[in-house]
Scaffold this motif. Structure first.
Motif, PDB file in Angstrom:
ATOM      1  N   ARG A 174      33.193 -16.785 -42.806  1.00 43.55           N
ATOM      2  CA  ARG A 174      32.917 -18.101 -41.956  1.00 43.55           C
ATOM      3  C   ARG A 174      34.173 -18.303 -40.960  1.00 43.55           C
ATOM      4  N   GLN A 175      35.386 -18.409 -41.687  1.00 39.82           N
ATOM      5  CA  GLN A 175      36.441 -18.441 -40.944  1.00 39.82           C
ATOM      6  C   GLN A 175      36.855 -17.319 -39.872  1.00 39.82           C
ATOM      7  N   MET A 176      36.338 -16.048 -40.228  1.00 45.94           N
ATOM      8  CA  MET A 176      36.687 -15.235 -39.254  1.00 45.94           C
ATOM      9  C   MET A 176      35.493 -15.057 -37.952  1.00 45.94           C
ATOM     10  N   SER A 177      34.456 -15.690 -38.524  1.00 48.38           N
ATOM     11  CA  SER A 177      33.313 -15.873 -37.596  1.00 48.38           C
ATOM     12  C   SER A 177      33.806 -16.896 -36.496  1.00 48.38           C
ATOM     13  N   GLU A 178      34.329 -17.911 -36.792  1.00 49.71           N
ATOM     14  CA  GLU A 178      34.803 -19.035 -35.953  1.00 49.71           C
ATOM     15  C   GLU A 178      35.902 -18.529 -35.082  1.00 49.71           C
ATOM     16  N   THR A 179      37.043 -17.809 -35.709  1.00 47.23           N
ATOM     17  CA  THR A 179      37.865 -17.356 -35.028  1.00 47.23           C
ATOM     18  C   THR A 179      37.717 -16.250 -34.026  1.00 47.23           C
ATOM     19  N   GLU A 180      36.710 -15.387 -34.377  1.00 41.78           N
ATOM     20  CA  GLU A 180      36.299 -14.312 -33.353  1.00 41.78           C
ATOM     21  C   GLU A 180      34.684 -14.264 -33.225  1.00 41.78           C
ATOM     22  N   PRO A 181      34.238 -15.084 -32.691  1.00 42.52           N
ATOM     23  CA  PRO A 181      32.841 -15.350 -32.388  1.00 42.52           C
ATOM     24  C   PRO A 181      31.993 -14.183 -32.055  1.00 42.52           C
ATOM     25  N   LEU A 182      32.582 -13.185 -31.038  1.00 40.41           N
ATOM     26  CA  LEU A 182      31.858 -12.145 -30.507  1.00 40.41           C
ATOM     27  C   LEU A 182      32.038 -11.007 -31.342  1.00 40.41           C
ATOM     28  N   ARG A 183      32.696 -11.084 -32.356  1.00 40.15           N
ATOM     29  CA  ARG A 183      33.234  -9.812 -33.027  1.00 40.15           C
ATOM     30  C   ARG A 183      31.976  -9.317 -33.868  1.00 40.15           C
ATOM     31  N   SER A 184      31.526  -8.036 -34.389  1.00 42.93           N
ATOM     32  CA  SER A 184      30.512  -7.801 -35.260  1.00 42.93           C
ATOM     33  C   SER A 184      31.137  -7.054 -36.510  1.00 42.93           C
ATOM     34  N   SER A 185      32.492  -6.686 -36.452  1.00 44.41           N
ATOM     35  CA  SER A 185      32.691  -5.645 -37.829  1.00 44.41           C
ATOM     36  C   SER A 185      34.198  -5.813 -37.924  1.00 44.41           C
ATOM     37  N   TRP A 186      34.695  -5.733 -39.082  1.00 48.89           N
ATOM     38  CA  TRP A 186      36.158  -5.877 -39.426  1.00 48.89           C
ATOM     39  C   TRP A 186      36.379  -4.786 -40.388  1.00 48.89           C
ATOM     40  N   PRO A 198      32.697 -11.278 -59.286  1.00 46.85           N
ATOM     41  CA  PRO A 198      32.645 -12.527 -59.539  1.00 46.85           C
ATOM     42  C   PRO A 198      32.127 -13.435 -58.626  1.00 46.85           C
ATOM     43  N   ASN A 199      31.336 -14.669 -59.236  1.00 49.34           N
ATOM     44  CA  ASN A 199      31.053 -15.684 -58.292  1.00 49.34           C
ATOM     45  C   ASN A 199      32.044 -16.370 -57.363  1.00 49.34           C
ATOM     46  N   ASP A 200      33.145 -16.657 -58.118  1.00 46.80           N
ATOM     47  CA  ASP A 200      34.341 -17.201 -57.441  1.00 46.80           C
ATOM     48  C   ASP A 200      35.028 -16.104 -56.209  1.00 46.80           C
ATOM     49  N   VAL A 201      34.815 -15.000 -56.467  1.00 51.78           N
ATOM     50  CA  VAL A 201      35.273 -13.932 -55.509  1.00 51.78           C
ATOM     51  C   VAL A 201      34.150 -13.931 -54.213  1.00 51.78           C
ATOM     52  N   LEU A 202      32.917 -14.041 -54.582  1.00 51.35           N
ATOM     53  CA  LEU A 202      31.886 -14.114 -53.673  1.00 51.35           C
ATOM     54  C   LEU A 202      32.191 -15.286 -52.739  1.00 51.35           C
ATOM     55  N   GLU A 203      32.391 -16.374 -53.468  1.00 51.13           N
ATOM     56  CA  GLU A 203      32.559 -17.657 -52.656  1.00 51.13           C
ATOM     57  C   GLU A 203      33.620 -17.497 -51.743  1.00 51.13           C
ATOM     58  N   ASP A 204      34.725 -16.856 -52.269  1.00 50.24           N
ATOM     59  CA  ASP A 204      36.148 -16.929 -51.496  1.00 50.24           C
ATOM     60  C   ASP A 204      35.723 -16.114 -50.075  1.00 50.24           C
ATOM     61  N   ILE A 205      34.845 -14.949 -50.505  1.00 54.35           N
ATOM     62  CA  ILE A 205      34.756 -13.738 -49.164  1.00 54.35           C
ATOM     63  C   ILE A 205      33.913 -14.733 -48.396  1.00 54.35           C
ATOM     64  N   GLN A 206      32.867 -15.533 -48.749  1.00 52.02           N
ATOM     65  CA  GLN A 206      31.867 -16.076 -47.861  1.00 52.02           C
ATOM     66  C   GLN A 206      32.464 -17.129 -46.987  1.00 52.02           C
ATOM     67  N   PHE A 254      42.067  -6.896 -45.313  1.00 54.23           N
ATOM     68  CA  PHE A 254      42.892  -7.196 -46.453  1.00 54.23           C
ATOM     69  C   PHE A 254      44.109  -7.958 -45.963  1.00 54.23           C
ATOM     70  N   ARG A 255      44.290  -8.384 -44.695  1.00 55.45           N
ATOM     71  CA  ARG A 255      45.169  -9.772 -44.567  1.00 55.45           C
ATOM     72  C   ARG A 255      44.946 -10.947 -45.084  1.00 55.45           C
ATOM     73  N   ARG A 256      43.721 -10.979 -45.783  1.00 59.60           N
ATOM     74  CA  ARG A 256      43.138 -12.006 -46.374  1.00 59.60           C
ATOM     75  C   ARG A 256      43.167 -11.907 -47.738  1.00 59.60           C
TER      76      ARG A 256
END
Length: 252
Positions: free
Chosen positions: A35-47, A23-31, A53-55
């Motif tokens: 972005r938040q994970m990218s800001e927190t761990e800018p050098l990381r490339s995979s999760w 669903p679009n709302d799920v996609l938007e939440d994940i997007q 599932f902590r989020r």
């Protein structure tokens, strides 16, 4: 759910493309979460699933009906979420090698990978490449970069999914603008298929340990739903009398 023609094409070519699977709302939440994970761990490339599932945004995927119904259709009632990764690629990253997500091939689909893209992937901005029909090859792909004979690129819009047999030869693409390209990669398989990598020595996040919904608990590998059967191993007496079976070849 795939119709008869789509399912036939999937079995023949090893893949199909769905314009929308969450669903679009799920996609938007994940997007937003990405972005938040990218800001927190800018050098990381995979999760992996232990991180994702902590989020709550990623846990909502377990409630996405089209995604789960598709997994059940392709795998069976004893479906399990074997692996879940979120990957970020950028221009300048090392080009991915061709590979398959499982090291076995079979006459039927035992595991299926679903690549869900969080942004558009036009022809020169990170689409998945694959070799149709290679899921029936006994051998895996050559250790190679660049294009393979018979390979195609599959560009898709944001929110779309490339669904493929996990044994299909495929590779990502690093050839586009210097922006982050995000994709989710859930891999579903038969409940009796289990992973043996070191990541599985870490306990799941507390957020999902307390889930009570039978389907979610099955997807996470905790227990089969009531009434659902799966292969649980042969009894000790199996083939003790020399009967031909799956675990050794019959000799004339």
């Amino acid at each position: 759910m795939l119709n008869f023609d789509e399912l036939s094409q999937f079995n023949r070519n090893g893949y199909t493309v769905l314009d929308s699977i969450i669903p679009n709302d799920v996609l938007e939440d994940i997007q937003r979460a990405a972005r938040q994970m990218s800001e927190t761990e800018p050098l990381r490339s995979s999760w992996n699933e232990r991180s994702c599932f902590r989020r709550e945004a990623f846990c909502r995927l377990l409630d996405a009906p089209e995604l789960i119904e598709l997994a059940v259709q392709l795998i069976g009632e004893d479906v399990q979420l074997l692996q879940f990764d979120m990957l970020r690629t950028r221009s300048g990253d090392a080009e991915p090698e061709w590979h398959r997500d499982v090291e076995f091939a079979a006459g039927k689909t035992l595991a299926v990978s679903i690549a869900i893209y969080l942004q558009d992937t036009p022809a020169r901005a990170g689409p998945l490449r694959l070799v149709p029909g290679s899921h029936r090859q006994d051998d895996g792909p050559p250790r190679s970069l660049g294009d393979l004979e018979g390979g195609i690129a599959v560009p898709v819009p944001a929110g779309a999914a490339v669904v493929h047999d996990a044994a299909l030869w495929h590779a990502g693409t690093i050839d586009g603008p210097s922006v982050d390209c995000w994709a989710l990669f859930p891999i579903f398989g038969k409940f009796w298929i289990k992973r043996r990598d070191l990541g599985c020595t870490q306990p799941p996040p507390a957020r999902i340990l307390g889930l009570t919904d039978p389907l979610k608990r099955q997807l996470l590998g905790f227990a089969l739903r009531p009434g659902v059967q799966s292969y649980l191993g042969d009894p000790d007496q199996y083939n003790r009398r020399g009967d031909p079976g799956l675990d050794f070849a019959q000799h004339s």
